[in-house]
Write a protein that holds these residues in place. Structure first.
Motif, PDB file in Angstrom:
ATOM      1  N   ALA A 445       0.677  -1.274   0.207  1.00  0.00           N
ATOM      2  CA  ALA A 445       0.237  -0.048  -0.206  1.00  0.00           C
ATOM      3  C   ALA A 445       0.992   1.241   0.316  1.00  0.00           C
ATOM      4  O   ALA A 445      -0.024   2.125   0.248  1.00  0.00           O
ATOM      5  N   GLY A 446       1.974   0.522  -0.191  1.00  0.00           N
ATOM      6  CA  GLY A 446       2.856   2.174  -0.008  1.00  0.00           C
ATOM      7  C   GLY A 446       3.217   3.155   1.131  1.00  0.00           C
ATOM      8  O   GLY A 446       3.243   4.162   1.411  1.00  0.00           O
ATOM      9  N   LEU A 447       3.173   2.369   2.378  1.00  0.00           N
ATOM     10  CA  LEU A 447       2.489   3.133   3.369  1.00  0.00           C
ATOM     11  C   LEU A 447       4.303   2.753   4.586  1.00  0.00           C
ATOM     12  O   LEU A 447       4.162   3.079   5.165  1.00  0.00           O
ATOM     13  N   HIS A 448       4.969   1.732   4.210  1.00  0.00           N
ATOM     14  CA  HIS A 448       6.094   1.312   5.301  1.00  0.00           C
ATOM     15  C   HIS A 448       6.716   2.290   6.010  1.00  0.00           C
ATOM     16  O   HIS A 448       6.746   3.111   7.123  1.00  0.00           O
ATOM     17  N   GLN A 449       7.203   3.331   4.841  1.00  0.00           N
ATOM     18  CA  GLN A 449       7.968   5.222   5.267  1.00  0.00           C
ATOM     19  C   GLN A 449       7.486   5.598   6.218  1.00  0.00           C
ATOM     20  O   GLN A 449       7.863   6.258   6.912  1.00  0.00           O
ATOM     21  N   MET A 450       6.301   6.075   6.224  1.00  0.00           N
ATOM     22  CA  MET A 450       4.859   6.227   6.448  1.00  0.00           C
ATOM     23  C   MET A 450       5.481   5.989   7.839  1.00  0.00           C
ATOM     24  O   MET A 450       5.091   6.374   9.259  1.00  0.00           O
ATOM     25  N   ILE A 451       4.770   4.483   8.076  1.00  0.00           N
ATOM     26  CA  ILE A 451       4.361   3.873   9.562  1.00  0.00           C
ATOM     27  C   ILE A 451       5.901   4.251  10.383  1.00  0.00           C
ATOM     28  O   ILE A 451       6.180   4.422  11.613  1.00  0.00           O
ATOM     29  N   LEU A 452       7.068   3.679   9.682  1.00  0.00           N
ATOM     30  CA  LEU A 452       8.142   3.629  10.435  1.00  0.00           C
ATOM     31  C   LEU A 452       8.804   5.221  10.959  1.00  0.00           C
ATOM     32  O   LEU A 452       9.295   6.141  11.845  1.00  0.00           O
ATOM     33  N   ARG A 453       8.047   6.630  10.300  1.00  0.00           N
ATOM     34  CA  ARG A 453       7.907   7.494  11.148  1.00  0.00           C
ATOM     35  C   ARG A 453       6.952   8.320  12.094  1.00  0.00           C
ATOM     36  O   ARG A 453       7.383   9.291  12.731  1.00  0.00           O
ATOM     37  N   PHE A 454       6.170   7.323  12.392  1.00  0.00           N
ATOM     38  CA  PHE A 454       5.272   7.012  13.703  1.00  0.00           C
ATOM     39  C   PHE A 454       6.111   7.469  15.402  1.00  0.00           C
ATOM     40  O   PHE A 454       7.504   6.500  15.079  1.00  0.00           O
ATOM     41  N   PRO A 455       6.026   7.725  16.069  1.00  0.00           N
ATOM     42  CA  PRO A 455       6.547   7.450  17.580  1.00  0.00           C
ATOM     43  C   PRO A 455       6.819   6.202  17.558  1.00  0.00           C
ATOM     44  O   PRO A 455       8.401   6.574  18.050  1.00  0.00           O
ATOM     45  N   LYS A 456       6.509   5.416  17.141  1.00  0.00           N
ATOM     46  CA  LYS A 456       6.297   4.183  17.890  1.00  0.00           C
ATOM     47  C   LYS A 456       6.418   3.322  16.852  1.00  0.00           C
ATOM     48  O   LYS A 456       6.973   1.678  16.864  1.00  0.00           O
ATOM     49  N   GLY A 457       6.321   3.564  15.964  1.00  0.00           N
ATOM     50  CA  GLY A 457       6.280   2.801  14.163  1.00  0.00           C
ATOM     51  C   GLY A 457       5.602   1.993  13.747  1.00  0.00           C
ATOM     52  O   GLY A 457       3.747   2.724  14.553  1.00  0.00           O
ATOM     53  N   TYR A 458       4.806   0.631  13.961  1.00  0.00           N
ATOM     54  CA  TYR A 458       4.353   0.360  13.849  1.00  0.00           C
ATOM     55  C   TYR A 458       3.032  -0.665  14.764  1.00  0.00           C
ATOM     56  O   TYR A 458       2.057  -0.491  14.778  1.00  0.00           O
ATOM     57  N   ASP A 459       4.132  -0.027  16.142  1.00  0.00           N
ATOM     58  CA  ASP A 459       3.293  -0.493  17.203  1.00  0.00           C
ATOM     59  C   ASP A 459       3.070   1.045  18.229  1.00  0.00           C
ATOM     60  O   ASP A 459       2.467   1.619  19.236  1.00  0.00           O
ATOM     61  N   THR A 460       2.924   2.121  17.279  1.00  0.00           N
ATOM     62  CA  THR A 460       1.781   3.368  17.178  1.00  0.00           C
ATOM     63  C   THR A 460       1.094   3.247  17.302  1.00  0.00           C
ATOM     64  O   THR A 460      -0.063   2.838  16.774  1.00  0.00           O
ATOM     65  N   ALA A 465      -1.584   8.106  15.924  1.00  0.00           N
ATOM     66  CA  ALA A 465      -1.739   8.345  15.183  1.00  0.00           C
ATOM     67  C   ALA A 465      -3.013   8.631  14.291  1.00  0.00           C
ATOM     68  O   ALA A 465      -2.950   9.444  13.439  1.00  0.00           O
ATOM     69  N   GLY A 466      -4.306   8.496  14.880  1.00  0.00           N
ATOM     70  CA  GLY A 466      -5.863   8.898  14.009  1.00  0.00           C
ATOM     71  C   GLY A 466      -5.797  10.090  14.562  1.00  0.00           C
ATOM     72  O   GLY A 466      -5.851  11.286  13.764  1.00  0.00           O
ATOM     73  N   SER A 467      -4.853  11.222  15.155  1.00  0.00           N
ATOM     74  CA  SER A 467      -5.290  11.963  15.530  1.00  0.00           C
ATOM     75  C   SER A 467      -4.602  13.593  14.722  1.00  0.00           C
ATOM     76  O   SER A 467      -4.537  14.407  14.471  1.00  0.00           O
ATOM     77  N   PHE A 468      -3.226  12.659  13.328  1.00  0.00           N
ATOM     78  CA  PHE A 468      -2.161  13.546  12.919  1.00  0.00           C
ATOM     79  C   PHE A 468      -2.552  13.094  11.215  1.00  0.00           C
ATOM     80  O   PHE A 468      -1.844  13.221  10.407  1.00  0.00           O
TER      81      PHE A 468
END
Length: 562
Positions: A445-460, A465-468
């Protein structure tokens, strides 16, 4: 021979019937309790008529010890039946909670007058009633004739007086039912409407606050709230009249029974001990009826809860029983599919037939209101039951249990809802997280790099995450959820509605990825960019199939028509 079960009208009735043994044991304990309720009466008769006359200390001691023992047995029976009812309530909840949970969600798929949001409150109300004082009144009421018979043995006049008051209290309960039933139903409906109005608006709080709509919303809510309060007050007023009359009758009964007993003592018909015993016994005889009157409003609300639960379970029957044990190929066939809304003469979908093949992308086009979203739901086997057939690998898609079919299908609706949990858990469909499958779906889905930028990555946590997340990012996470596990059939409803150019490019890459995996993809869209990956095109208009076939042939035919 075993007795045959009665004809059971519905699933809820069948569940309650399966608990008949527990209720039978409660009935046995209730029999013991009610028989031992005669202990104080007999004790008084022995003390006044035997001990006081004989002046025997030993007789008083023996009678008192026997009385204490019987009181202990009665207390144990009271405790045992209460404990058994509590455990029966827990068992009832365990038997129905999964069905009610799933039924609550399934009921939202079909327009109806049911109130699925109340389902667990209704289950709680039913359980609490079956474990509360109200149900004891039903178990104790059959013993009223026994107490009245004992009063007749003491003196016929006392028995007649008890019968008169029993009839009076029974009439109060009967007329009270007619007086308060409709008022209580209307008041509960108005209160539910008020609560539903407010809760539905809270989901759009950003719109309401940003554009200053709260004052107007408050005025609408206040009108509904005032109406609900007035109706509730009217219902409470009628119930209060019933309670006041019932108390008047109860106090009158206590006084008149004592007065009647005193008169009979004066004329020499009964002893002073019988007078006291008769007063206690008459109070006990009429206690179940008095309890029925006081718990009547609770009984009415529980009855409404029972009817709502019964309707909910009927609207969402278990249905599917077959377990899908092998991975489906993914061929989807629609045969004369017609979907009608209740009360509408014109169908939303009218005789739609086409075939979508594995390893291909079928794009469904059509203007707004042409039935595309309804078609997507029909292809997934959810929503309104269609006429015609929707077949997956030659079998109706509704044949299999959703739990066994779900891992092999992917669905992306127009409205994306992400759930409490981590990003990985949302992609993994709130089940056990397979890290490799989660990353594969996110990359597709082209999301991997975006998710890695989250505060805890996939564990966010999705609450953070939903707030931003933008609408496009939420849609892409929903897309990754649909792709999770490399499903055989994927239905995407307007997956590019909120996507920018980068997101749409990622979507097209995901389509190529699915085709390479041999998946059957049905993509609903109004944007022409997705036509580049289409193998077949289906065109809908006003719920009818206008064109269906290979992409180039359909597009060429449309150009010629223009």
């Amino acid at each position: 021979m075993k007795p045959k079960n009665p004809v059971l009208r519905d699933e809820l009735q069948a569940v309650l019937w399966s608990l008949r043994r527990e209720f039978a044991v409660v009935g046995v304990f209730s029999m013991v309790v009610n028989l031992l309720m005669l202990t104080p009466t007999i004790y008084m008769l022995q003390v006044y008529d035997r001990v006081m006359v004989s002046q025997s200390h030993m007789t008083l001691l023996v009678v008192s010890v026997i009385c204490l023992f019987l009181f202990g047995v009665m207390a144990f029976s009271e405790w045992a039946r209460s404990l058994l009812l509590v455990r029966t309530g827990v068992k009832l909840d365990q038997m129905l909670s999964q069905r009610v949970f799933k039924g609550t969600f399934l009921a939202y798929l079909n327009p109806s007058d049911s109130a699925p949001a109340k389902a667990f409150g209704d289950l709680t109300a039913l359980r609490q009633f079956l474990t509360g004082n109200g149900v004891f009144a039903f178990f104790d009421s059959p013993w009223v004739p026994i107490y009245v018979a004992v009063l007749f043995l003491l003196h016929p006049a006392l028995g007649v007086l008890a019968l008169v008051f029993a009839v009076v209290q029974g009439c109060i309960a009967w007329f009270g039912h007619g007086l308060s039933k409709e008022a209580q139903r209307v008041a509960n409906g108005a209160q539910s409407e008020t609560q539903g109005f407010l809760s539905s608006k809270l989901r759009n709080v950003d719109v309401l606050v940003s554009m200053g709509m709260l004052d107007g919303l408050y005025r609408r809510w206040r009108d509904k709230q005032v109406k609900a309060l007035l109706l509730s007050g009217d219902a409470q007023q009628k119930t209060g009249v019933l309670t006041a009359v019932s108390k008047f009758v109860r106090y009158t009964q206590q006084s008149l029974s004592l007065g009647a007993g005193a008169w009979l003592v004066v004329v020499g018909e009964i002893s002073p001990g019988a007078m006291i015993a008769a007063n206690v016994l008459m109070t006990r005889a009429l206690a179940p009826i008095d309890l029925l009157v006081s718990t009547w409003p609770n009984f009415l609300s529980t009855k409404e809860a029972y009817e709502r639960l019964r309707t909910l379970l009927q609207l969402s029957p278990p249905g599917r029983t077959d377990v899908l044990k092998t991975r489906p190929v993914g061929q989807l066939s629609l045969e004369n599919v017609t979907v009608r809304l209740p009360g509408c003469a014109k169908p939303v979908l009218d005789g739609v037939s086409f075939v979508a093949l594995p390893g291909t992308v079928t794009v469904v086009l059509g203007p707004s209101g042409s039935g595309k979203s309804t078609l997507a739901r029909a292809m997934m086997g959810i929503g309104l039951l269609p006429e015609g057939r929707v077949l997956l690998d030659g079998r109706p898609i509704t044949d299999w249990t959703r739990e066994s079919l779900g891992p092999y299908v992917g669905y992306l609706p127009q409205d994306i809802e992400l759930f409490d949990g981590t990003v990985a858990e949302n992609i993994a469909r709130m089940g056990e997280v397979n890290s490799d499958a989660v990353i594969a779906a996110a990359e597709a889905a082209g999301l991997h790099q975006m998710i890695l930028r989250f505060p805890k990555g996939y564990d966010t946590p999705m609450g953070q995450a939903g707030s931003f997340l933008s609408g496009g990012q939420r849609q892409r996470i929903g897309l990754a959820r649909a792709l999770y596990g490399e499903p055989s059939l994927v239905v995407l409803d307007e997956p590019n509605a909120n996507l920018d150019d980068e997101g749409e490019k990622a979507l097209l890459n995901a389509m190529h990825w699915l085709k390479s995996k041999g998946a059957n993809v049905v993509l609903i869209s109004h944007r022409p960019g997705v036509l580049s990956v289409a193998d077949r095109v289906v065109l809908l208009q006003d719920g009818q199939l206008v064109a269906s076939g290979p992409r180039d042939g359909v597009l060429q035919a449309l150009k010629e028509q223009r």
